[in-house]
Design a protein around this motif. Structure first.
Motif, PDB file in Angstrom:
ATOM      1  N   VAL A 337       7.376  41.105 -16.156  1.00 29.32           N
ATOM      2  CA  VAL A 337       7.325  39.697 -16.586  1.00 29.32           C
ATOM      3  C   VAL A 337       8.162  38.805 -15.695  1.00 29.32           C
ATOM      4  O   VAL A 337       7.783  37.659 -15.420  1.00 29.32           O
ATOM      5  N   ILE A 338       9.300  39.303 -15.208  1.00 28.32           N
ATOM      6  CA  ILE A 338      10.145  38.462 -14.359  1.00 28.32           C
ATOM      7  C   ILE A 338       9.941  38.759 -12.867  1.00 28.32           C
ATOM      8  O   ILE A 338      10.679  38.257 -12.023  1.00 28.32           O
ATOM      9  N   SER A 339       8.910  39.539 -12.535  1.00 24.12           N
ATOM     10  CA  SER A 339       8.597  39.790 -11.129  1.00 24.12           C
ATOM     11  C   SER A 339       7.952  38.549 -10.515  1.00 24.12           C
ATOM     12  O   SER A 339       7.344  37.736 -11.225  1.00 24.12           O
ATOM     13  N   PRO A 340       8.068  38.348  -9.199  1.00 25.64           N
ATOM     14  CA  PRO A 340       7.419  37.193  -8.560  1.00 25.64           C
ATOM     15  C   PRO A 340       5.922  37.132  -8.835  1.00 25.64           C
ATOM     16  O   PRO A 340       5.366  36.040  -8.997  1.00 25.64           O
ATOM     17  N   GLU A 341       5.258  38.279  -8.920  1.00 28.73           N
ATOM     18  CA  GLU A 341       3.818  38.294  -9.190  1.00 28.73           C
ATOM     19  C   GLU A 341       3.507  37.693 -10.557  1.00 28.73           C
ATOM     20  O   GLU A 341       2.649  36.804 -10.692  1.00 28.73           O
ATOM     21  N   ALA A 342       4.194  38.169 -11.597  1.00 31.04           N
ATOM     22  CA  ALA A 342       3.955  37.658 -12.942  1.00 31.04           C
ATOM     23  C   ALA A 342       4.432  36.227 -13.089  1.00 31.04           C
ATOM     24  O   ALA A 342       3.820  35.421 -13.800  1.00 31.04           O
ATOM     25  N   GLN A 343       5.508  35.894 -12.412  1.00 32.21           N
ATOM     26  CA  GLN A 343       6.020  34.522 -12.469  1.00 32.21           C
ATOM     27  C   GLN A 343       5.028  33.530 -11.873  1.00 32.21           C
ATOM     28  O   GLN A 343       4.857  32.418 -12.381  1.00 32.21           O
ATOM     29  N   ALA A 344       4.344  33.935 -10.818  1.00 31.54           N
ATOM     30  CA  ALA A 344       3.326  33.066 -10.229  1.00 31.54           C
ATOM     31  C   ALA A 344       2.183  32.826 -11.207  1.00 31.54           C
ATOM     32  O   ALA A 344       1.612  31.725 -11.266  1.00 31.54           O
ATOM     33  N   VAL A 352       8.112  25.885 -15.142  1.00 33.71           N
ATOM     34  CA  VAL A 352       8.977  25.907 -13.967  1.00 33.71           C
ATOM     35  C   VAL A 352       9.622  27.288 -13.958  1.00 33.71           C
ATOM     36  O   VAL A 352      10.694  27.503 -14.528  1.00 33.71           O
ATOM     37  N   VAL A 353       8.939  28.226 -13.337  1.00 30.23           N
ATOM     38  CA  VAL A 353       9.336  29.632 -13.423  1.00 30.23           C
ATOM     39  C   VAL A 353      10.652  29.861 -12.697  1.00 30.23           C
ATOM     40  O   VAL A 353      11.059  29.087 -11.827  1.00 30.23           O
ATOM     41  N   SER A 354      11.313  30.963 -13.050  1.00 33.00           N
ATOM     42  CA  SER A 354      12.711  31.146 -12.663  1.00 33.00           C
ATOM     43  C   SER A 354      12.913  31.770 -11.285  1.00 33.00           C
ATOM     44  O   SER A 354      13.945  31.544 -10.662  1.00 33.00           O
ATOM     45  N   ARG A 355      11.944  32.547 -10.791  1.00 36.50           N
ATOM     46  CA  ARG A 355      12.141  33.246  -9.517  1.00 36.50           C
ATOM     47  C   ARG A 355      11.761  32.360  -8.342  1.00 36.50           C
ATOM     48  O   ARG A 355      10.661  31.805  -8.281  1.00 36.50           O
ATOM     49  N   LYS A 356      12.656  32.230  -7.376  1.00 37.04           N
ATOM     50  CA  LYS A 356      12.399  31.388  -6.197  1.00 37.04           C
ATOM     51  C   LYS A 356      11.165  31.847  -5.431  1.00 37.04           C
ATOM     52  O   LYS A 356      10.339  31.038  -5.011  1.00 37.04           O
ATOM     53  N   ALA A 358       8.524  33.207  -6.309  1.00 40.20           N
ATOM     54  CA  ALA A 358       7.231  32.937  -6.938  1.00 40.20           C
ATOM     55  C   ALA A 358       6.598  31.668  -6.398  1.00 40.20           C
ATOM     56  O   ALA A 358       5.369  31.523  -6.399  1.00 40.20           O
ATOM     57  N   TYR A 359       7.414  30.747  -5.898  1.00 46.63           N
ATOM     58  CA  TYR A 359       6.893  29.465  -5.418  1.00 46.63           C
ATOM     59  C   TYR A 359       6.215  29.577  -4.055  1.00 46.63           C
ATOM     60  O   TYR A 359       5.682  28.592  -3.549  1.00 46.63           O
TER      61      TYR A 359
END
Length: 432
Positions: A337-344, A352-356, A358-359
């Protein structure tokens, strides 16, 4: 069969010794056996009007595609009351809990959440690939939740109304006050200051979230101490109280009607155009646009005492139930859930997802994601995490009632401070 106790999570070496023929990762055992994880969330997958719900469904489907024998069952709990009861009663479900970060201290105080520091270290989850460092999410040095998104107050306004009044979106409280005399339309609230209790998790959440959680902490960033006691200064409280009261009196930039408003009424006022501007939640911006405000809705950084003050931010975080019987599989889901893939994927719903990292996803390079990227930058540049009370809803109720009396009965900020401190200390003692 190998045991799947908590010890297996925190001591991989021991697990390998006991289960030499099986991987220490519960994920592999879960795939062999089949596991259902209960995930509590306020997002209803049947709500076709909320893009965040669709993004959540897509994220879960992607996870189940990667781990076909770990199934996710949702516990939809918009108010959080069911989950609160479950955590306090030491229930073994839900396994994974989605909780607002300013409510996390209350959950952590029960002793029924897993401390995640060792798991994060073991699995190499970085501290710096977040809009704010992961370490800022700790409670008294312990990590109980992983942030999924970040939320910072923003100034939300109706462009046409401000243009008609000759008002430039204010950057400071002084500029907000000066705008009061420029709004001439009848029944228009120039700058809403909600002191009411509706539409939030509890108490006068809108007043605290969008105004006082920043105003009270001041430059030193102190809100509450680790033991739950008030850490903001009397000086900061009195300054904030005087500022809010002036908006209703000297500045005449708001009306007594907004003293009764909460989150929902402010939302409706911005949507209908009866509120010209206010500090509000970025997470409702797209919804207000879609409900009628359209391109007339604008935003800017939230006003503060100076145009470079830090703003208090919070997040929705995911936590691991200490009494879950499926902790390893639940942790596998949490990591995804907090991986860049899921965050994207979550970002597709407007968060406004938490992992940089992901953007960097292609879906966030479009014009439609422009606001999200700018809000993420605002969080990184001006955001600040603070420590919250374990009885925050009670504090919000006390705060809202004291500010309403200060405004409606023309009482002093000093008296409001004395009331808040006395009632809060009594409530905290009783809770302990």
């Amino acid at each position: 069969m190998c045991a799947t106790s908590r010890r297996a999570i925190f001591n991989a070496a021991a697990a390998l010794t006991i289960c030499a023929s099986v991987s220490a990762s519960f994920t592999e055992r879960a795939i062999a056996q089949g596991t259902e994880i209960v995930y509590s969330t306020f997002l209803d997958p049947n709500n076709a009007n909320d893009p965040r719900s669709a993004a959540q469904t897509k994220m879960i489907q992607t996870f189940e595609g990667k781990y076909p024998d770990i199934k996710i069952r949702l516990l939809v709990d918009p108010t959080g009351q069911s989950v609160t009861r479950a955590v306090k009663s030491r229930s073994d479900t839900p396994d994974v809990i989605r909780v607002v970060s300013f409510g996390l201290p209350e959950y952590a105080a029960t002793g029924n959440l897993v401390q995640l520091n060792d798991l994060v270290k073991r699995d190499g989850i970085p501290d710096d690939d977040w809009l704010l460092p992961l370490s800022t999410a700790q409670i008294d040095g312990k990590l109980y939740g992983l942030p999924q998104d970040f939320r910072i107050p923003i100034l939300v306004y109706r462009k046409g109304t401000l243009q008609e009044a000759g008002v430039t979106p204010p950057k400071t409280w002084e500029e907000v006050c000066a705008a009061g005399s420029k709004f001439k339309q009848p029944n228009l609230i120039g700058f809403a200051v909600p002191l009411g209790a509706t539409g939030g998790i509890g108490g006068a959440q809108s007043l605290a979230e969008f105004f006082l959680s920043t105003m009270l902490v001041g430059p030193n960033g102190q809100y509450f101490a680790p033991d739950g006691k008030i850490a903001f200064s009397k000086e900061n409280f009195i300054r904030a109280g005087a500022t809010i009261k002036d908006f209703f009196t000297k500045c005449k930039v708001t009306s007594l009607r907004s003293a009764q408003m909460g989150v929902n009424e402010v939302h409706d006022g911005l949507r209908s155009g009866t509120i010209a501007m206010t500090n509000f939640g970025l997470y409702r911006f797209k919804t207000i646009q879609a409900q009628g405000a359209g391109e007339d809705l604008g935003w800017g950084p939230a006003p503060s005492y100076t145009d470079s003050d830090k703003q208090t931010v919070y997040s929705y975080s995911i936590a691991l139930n200490k009494h879950s019987k499926k902790q390893d599989a639940a942790w596998t889901f949490m990591k995804f859930v907090i991986s860049p893939e899921a965050q994207a994927i979550a970002a597709e719903g407007g968060e406004v997802v938490s992992r940089k990292s992901a953007y960097n996803a292609p879906s966030l390079q479009s014009d439609a994601a422009k606001n999200q990227k700018q809000w993420a930058e605002l969080v990184s540049q001006r955001g600040r995490a603070v420590a919250y009370s374990p009885i925050l809803s009670t504090f919000h109720t006390i705060l809202g009632e004291a500010f309403q009396r200060m405004v409606l009965r023309d009482e002093s900020p000093e008296k409001a401070y004395e009331e808040v401190v006395k009632r809060y200390d009594e409530a905290l003692t009783k809770a302990q």
